[in-house]
Motif scaffolding. Structure first.
Motif, PDB file in Angstrom:
ATOM      1  N   LYS A   1       0.843  -1.184   0.000  1.00  0.00           N
ATOM      2  CA  LYS A   1       0.000   0.000   0.000  1.00  0.00           C
ATOM      3  C   LYS A   1       0.884   1.242   0.000  1.00  0.00           C
ATOM      4  O   LYS A   1       1.787   1.383   0.828  1.00  0.00           O
ATOM      5  N   ALA A   2       0.651   2.124  -0.958  1.00  0.00           N
ATOM      6  CA  ALA A   2       1.487   3.315  -1.106  1.00  0.00           C
ATOM      7  C   ALA A   2       1.399   4.179   0.153  1.00  0.00           C
ATOM      8  O   ALA A   2       0.311   4.547   0.597  1.00  0.00           O
ATOM      9  N   ASN A   3       2.549   4.485   0.710  1.00  0.00           N
ATOM     10  CA  ASN A   3       2.612   5.296   1.934  1.00  0.00           C
ATOM     11  C   ASN A   3       3.058   6.705   1.563  1.00  0.00           C
ATOM     12  O   ASN A   3       4.247   7.001   1.493  1.00  0.00           O
ATOM     13  N   GLY A   4       2.078   7.556   1.287  1.00  0.00           N
ATOM     14  CA  GLY A   4       2.395   8.942   0.946  1.00  0.00           C
ATOM     15  C   GLY A   4       2.484   9.177  -0.548  1.00  0.00           C
ATOM     16  O   GLY A   4       2.480   8.257  -1.364  1.00  0.00           O
ATOM     17  N   ARG A   5       2.586  10.462  -0.885  1.00  0.00           N
ATOM     18  CA  ARG A   5       2.572  10.908  -2.272  1.00  0.00           C
ATOM     19  C   ARG A   5       3.775  10.396  -3.063  1.00  0.00           C
ATOM     20  O   ARG A   5       3.644   9.943  -4.199  1.00  0.00           O
ATOM     21  N   ASP A   6       4.954  10.423  -2.462  1.00  0.00           N
ATOM     22  CA  ASP A   6       6.169   9.989  -3.164  1.00  0.00           C
ATOM     23  C   ASP A   6       6.097   8.512  -3.527  1.00  0.00           C
ATOM     24  O   ASP A   6       6.461   8.118  -4.641  1.00  0.00           O
ATOM     25  N   GLU A   7       5.634   7.697  -2.595  1.00  0.00           N
ATOM     26  CA  GLU A   7       5.512   6.265  -2.852  1.00  0.00           C
ATOM     27  C   GLU A   7       4.462   5.991  -3.922  1.00  0.00           C
ATOM     28  O   GLU A   7       4.647   5.111  -4.776  1.00  0.00           O
TER      29      GLU A   7
ATOM     30  N   GLN B   1       5.201   4.094  -7.522  1.00  0.00           N
ATOM     31  CA  GLN B   1       4.474   2.931  -8.023  1.00  0.00           C
ATOM     32  C   GLN B   1       3.814   3.218  -9.362  1.00  0.00           C
ATOM     33  O   GLN B   1       3.739   2.343 -10.223  1.00  0.00           O
ATOM     34  N   LEU B   2       3.320   4.450  -9.538  1.00  0.00           N
ATOM     35  CA  LEU B   2       2.731   4.826 -10.818  1.00  0.00           C
ATOM     36  C   LEU B   2       3.765   4.752 -11.932  1.00  0.00           C
ATOM     37  O   LEU B   2       3.474   4.270 -13.039  1.00  0.00           O
ATOM     38  N   LYS B   3       4.976   5.203 -11.665  1.00  0.00           N
ATOM     39  CA  LYS B   3       6.061   5.127 -12.645  1.00  0.00           C
ATOM     40  C   LYS B   3       6.366   3.679 -13.007  1.00  0.00           C
ATOM     41  O   LYS B   3       6.583   3.348 -14.177  1.00  0.00           O
ATOM     42  N   LEU B   4       6.349   2.809 -12.010  1.00  0.00           N
ATOM     43  CA  LEU B   4       6.565   1.382 -12.257  1.00  0.00           C
ATOM     44  C   LEU B   4       5.498   0.843 -13.210  1.00  0.00           C
ATOM     45  O   LEU B   4       5.813   0.185 -14.209  1.00  0.00           O
ATOM     46  N   LYS B   5       4.234   1.116 -12.893  1.00  0.00           N
ATOM     47  CA  LYS B   5       3.146   0.600 -13.726  1.00  0.00           C
ATOM     48  C   LYS B   5       3.272   1.085 -15.172  1.00  0.00           C
ATOM     49  O   LYS B   5       3.124   0.310 -16.119  1.00  0.00           O
ATOM     50  N   ASN B   6       3.532   2.362 -15.342  1.00  0.00           N
ATOM     51  CA  ASN B   6       3.639   2.927 -16.686  1.00  0.00           C
ATOM     52  C   ASN B   6       4.834   2.357 -17.440  1.00  0.00           C
ATOM     53  O   ASN B   6       4.753   2.106 -18.643  1.00  0.00           O
ATOM     54  N   SER B   7       5.945   2.154 -16.733  1.00  0.00           N
ATOM     55  CA  SER B   7       7.152   1.608 -17.377  1.00  0.00           C
ATOM     56  C   SER B   7       6.911   0.190 -17.876  1.00  0.00           C
ATOM     57  O   SER B   7       7.274  -0.154 -19.000  1.00  0.00           O
ATOM     58  N   VAL B   8       6.282  -0.621 -17.037  1.00  0.00           N
ATOM     59  CA  VAL B   8       6.026  -2.007 -17.432  1.00  0.00           C
ATOM     60  C   VAL B   8       5.000  -2.058 -18.564  1.00  0.00           C
ATOM     61  O   VAL B   8       5.176  -2.781 -19.551  1.00  0.00           O
ATOM     62  N   ALA B   9       3.915  -1.286 -18.448  1.00  0.00           N
ATOM     63  CA  ALA B   9       2.847  -1.333 -19.450  1.00  0.00           C
ATOM     64  C   ALA B   9       3.248  -0.721 -20.778  1.00  0.00           C
ATOM     65  O   ALA B   9       2.497  -0.807 -21.742  1.00  0.00           O
ATOM     66  N   ASP B  10       4.420  -0.138 -20.853  1.00  0.00           N
ATOM     67  CA  ASP B  10       4.946   0.297 -22.145  1.00  0.00           C
ATOM     68  C   ASP B  10       5.443  -0.882 -22.972  1.00  0.00           C
ATOM     69  O   ASP B  10       5.538  -0.786 -24.195  1.00  0.00           O
ATOM     70  N   VAL B  11       5.754  -2.012 -22.295  1.00  0.00           N
ATOM     71  CA  VAL B  11       6.290  -3.170 -23.017  1.00  0.00           C
ATOM     72  C   VAL B  11       5.411  -4.409 -22.930  1.00  0.00           C
ATOM     73  O   VAL B  11       5.554  -5.332 -23.731  1.00  0.00           O
ATOM     74  N   ALA B  12       4.485  -4.447 -21.954  1.00  0.00           N
ATOM     75  CA  ALA B  12       3.667  -5.656 -21.779  1.00  0.00           C
ATOM     76  C   ALA B  12       2.488  -5.358 -20.863  1.00  0.00           C
ATOM     77  O   ALA B  12       2.525  -4.408 -20.079  1.00  0.00           O
ATOM     78  N   PRO B  13       1.434  -6.181 -20.927  1.00  0.00           N
ATOM     79  CA  PRO B  13       0.356  -6.048 -19.944  1.00  0.00           C
ATOM     80  C   PRO B  13       0.888  -6.288 -18.534  1.00  0.00           C
ATOM     81  O   PRO B  13       1.818  -7.077 -18.333  1.00  0.00           O
ATOM     82  N   LEU B  14       0.282  -5.604 -17.557  1.00  0.00           N
ATOM     83  CA  LEU B  14       0.717  -5.748 -16.167  1.00  0.00           C
ATOM     84  C   LEU B  14      -0.495  -6.014 -15.282  1.00  0.00           C
ATOM     85  O   LEU B  14      -1.470  -5.268 -15.309  1.00  0.00           O
ATOM     86  N   PHE B  15      -0.417  -7.088 -14.491  1.00  0.00           N
ATOM     87  CA  PHE B  15      -1.414  -7.371 -13.467  1.00  0.00           C
ATOM     88  C   PHE B  15      -0.901  -6.872 -12.120  1.00  0.00           C
ATOM     89  O   PHE B  15       0.218  -7.208 -11.718  1.00  0.00           O
ATOM     90  N   VAL B  16      -1.709  -6.080 -11.442  1.00  0.00           N
ATOM     91  CA  VAL B  16      -1.382  -5.607 -10.099  1.00  0.00           C
ATOM     92  C   VAL B  16      -2.398  -6.218  -9.137  1.00  0.00           C
ATOM     93  O   VAL B  16      -3.610  -5.994  -9.273  1.00  0.00           O
ATOM     94  N   ILE B  17      -1.920  -6.995  -8.190  1.00  0.00           N
ATOM     95  CA  ILE B  17      -2.811  -7.665  -7.239  1.00  0.00           C
ATOM     96  C   ILE B  17      -3.426  -6.633  -6.301  1.00  0.00           C
ATOM     97  O   ILE B  17      -2.731  -5.822  -5.695  1.00  0.00           O
TER      98      ILE B  17
END
Length: 420
Positions: free
Chosen positions: A147-153, A157-173
Motif C-alpha cells: 500500500k502506497a505510503n504517501g505521495r512519493d511512494e 508505483q505509478l512510474k513502475l506501472k507505466n514503465s512495465v505497461a509500455d512493453v507488456a500487460p501488467l497485473f497488479v494484485i
C-alpha cells in the motif's frame, strides 16, 4: 383551533421537506440509470446527461446565459473502453468491475499471455532484457505492490506501472477496493488490477482489451440563472455548481453509474433551482453543471478561462458533490479561507438544527470550486460524511444511496444563499 392550525403548518412543512428528497430521488434514479451509460465517454453518456439537465433547467425556470443556449462547449482528449474489456482464465471470463478493473490509461491487448512475476527490486532489469511481445512469446507481468505510503511512494508505483505497461500487460494484485478514474492518455498495454484468488496457480491468461483514445472529445457545461426579485440586484450572482459527468463504462458490461458522485449533487442543484424559481432570491443565482470534472476539473477550468457571466459579478460560489449521505455531517473545503462565511453557515445550521456537524477543511484542488477560488471568487465546496462508502466503483448506484440528510442540506444552502 390553535392545535388544528399547528397541525396544518407541521403537515405543510413535512410535505415540503419530503418533496425535496422525493424529487431528488427521481432525478438521481434517472441520471444514474444505465440509460445514461455512466455519464461518461462511451455512447455519448455525458451528452445524454447534459441534454437532460438542460431540459430540467428550462422546466424549473432557469434562463439561459449564453444567448439562447444552455450550453458552453469545449473539448479535451480522453481514453475510453467502448467494446471489449475481457480477462479469462481456463475459458472462464471474469466479471469486469468486480473481479478486476483496467487502469484508466490502459492500452489494448489481445491474445494468450504467459504470466511472469516481477518485484519492485527487479522490474527494471526484467522488462529491459527480453523481447516479450513476439509471435512466440506473449508475456504479461504480475506484481504485488505494498500500500502506497504517501505521495512519493504513490508516484513511484505509478512510474513502475507505466514503465512495465509500455512493453507488456501488467497485473497488479489488489484484494481491497477497486477505484476507477478517467485518463487523457494511453499506454501501449493495459494495467489490470485483479484479486489474487484468480491468479492462484495460473500460468497464462487470455486478454481481449480494447481502448480508444479520442484526441478531441467534444463536451459541454450546462448554465442557467434565476434572476433576483429586484432589478437593481440582478447584475450580481450567487453561484451554485455541481459536476454532472462520471466515469462512463469499462467495456460493454461494467457501468459506473455515479449516483452519489455526482448525480446527488446535480439533484441538489436542480431542487435548489426549482426552489429559487418559486421563491425569488435577493441576488440572481447562477447554476453551472460542469462536465470534465472527473478528467481533471476541466469544465470549471474552461469556464474560468472563458467566463460567460464575468467572475467579478460573482458574490460567492457554493459547489456541491456527493450529497447522498450525511449521517456524520458535512465537510466544507475553503472554510479556513473564508471564516466569516463559515461561521455564518454554522450559525444557520445551529439555528435550524440541521446536520450533525459542519467540519472545516482548508484549500484543496479536489473539485470545481478550485479554479474559481484561485481566480478570486470566494468559494465553498461541501460533501457529506458517513454512510455508504461506494466511490468510483460500480456499486455507486441509486438503490445504494440513502439521501440521509438531503432535506436538511437543502435547507442549509437555501438559508446560506438568502443570507447574502
Amino acid at each position: 383551533m390553535k392545535k388544528t392550525l399547528l397541525l396544518i403548518v407541521i403537515t405543510f412543512l413535512a410535505s415540503f421537506s419530503f418533496s425535496q428528497k422525493e424529487l431528488a430521488k427521481k432525478l438521481i434514479d434517472t441520471l444514474a440509470s444505465d440509460a445514461f451509460y455512466g455519464r461518461g465517454y462511451v455512447n455519448n453518456g455525458d451528452k445524454i446527461a447534459a441534454d437532460y439537465i438542460a431540459k430540467k433547467f428550462k422546466e424549473f425556470g432557469a434562463l439561459p446565459v449564453n444567448g439562447d443556449s444552455y450550453f458552453q462547449e469545449y473539448s479535451y482528449p480522453v481514453n475510453t473502453f467502448p467494446t471489449k474489456v475481457e480477462v479469462s482464465f481456463d475459458n472462464k471470463t471474469l466479471t469486469t468491475g468486480l473481479d478486476f478493473i483496467v487502469a484508466p490509461n490502459s492500452g489494448s491487448a489481445k491474445g494468450i499471455f504467459n504470466l511472469k512475476e516481477i518485484t519492485l527490486e527487479n522490474y527494471i532489469e526484467v522488462v529491459s532484457k527480453e523481447e516479450f511481445q513476439s509471435d512466440k512469446n506473449l508475456t504479461a507481468f504480475v506484481i504485488k505492490l505494498p500500500k502506497a505510503n504517501g505521495r512519493d511512494e504513490y508516484f513511484k508505483q505509478l512510474k513502475l506501472k507505466n514503465s512495465v505497461a509500455d512493453v507488456a500487460p501488467l497485473f497488479v494484485i489488489n484484494d481491497e477496493k477497486f477505484t476507477w478514474s478517467v485518463a487523457q492518455e494511453a499506454l501501449n498495454y493495459p494495467v489490470i488490477e485483479i484479486k489474487s484468488e484468480f491468479l492462484k496457480d495460473k500460468k497464462s491468461v487470455t486478454l481481449n482489451i480494447v481502448n480508444k483514445l479520442i484526441a478531441d472529445y467534444q463536451t459541454q457545461n450546462v448554465l442557467g440563472y434565476i434572476p433576483a426579485k429586484r432589478k437593481c440586484k440582478r447584475k450580481k450572482f450567487f453561484v451554485l455548481t455541481a459536476h454532472y459527468d462520471h466515469l462512463g463504462m469499462m467495456g460493454e458490461t461494467a457501468t459506473f453509474n455515479g449516483a452519489n458522485d455526482n448525480a446527488s449533487g446535480i439533484a441538489m442543484m436542480l431542487t435548489l433551482m426549482k426552489y429559487f424559481s418559486e421563491n425569488n432570491p435577493e441576488y440572481s443565482v447562477l447554476f453551472i453543471a460542469f462536465g470534465g470534472e472527473e478528467a481533471g476539473l476541466l469544465g470549471s477550468k474552461y469556464y474560468v478561462e472563458n467566463p460567460i457571466v464575468p467572475l467579478n459579478k460573482m458574490k460567492f460560489l457554493y459547489n456541491v458533490d456527493m450529497m447522498g449521505t450525511g449521517s456524520e455531517g458535512i465537510q466544507v473545503v475553503n472554510s479556513t479561507e473564508h471564516p466569516k462565511e463559515f461561521e455564518r453557515l454554522k450559525a444557520i445550521n445551529k439555528k435550524y438544527d440541521l446536520v450533525k456537524v459542519i467540519k472545516p477543511r482548508g484549500k484543496a484542488a479536489n473539485s470545481d470550486h478550485y479554479w474559481f477560488e484561485e481566480a478570486g471568487v470566494p468559494s465553498f465546496f461541501s460533501y457529506t460524511l458517513g454512510g455508504v462508502t461506494y466511490y468510483h466503483d460500480i456499486q455507486d448506484r441509486p438503490e445504494t444511496l440513502p439521501l440521509t440528510e438531503f432535506d436538511d442540506l437543502h435547507k442549509l444552502i437555501v438559508e446560506f444563499v438568502n443570507s447574502f
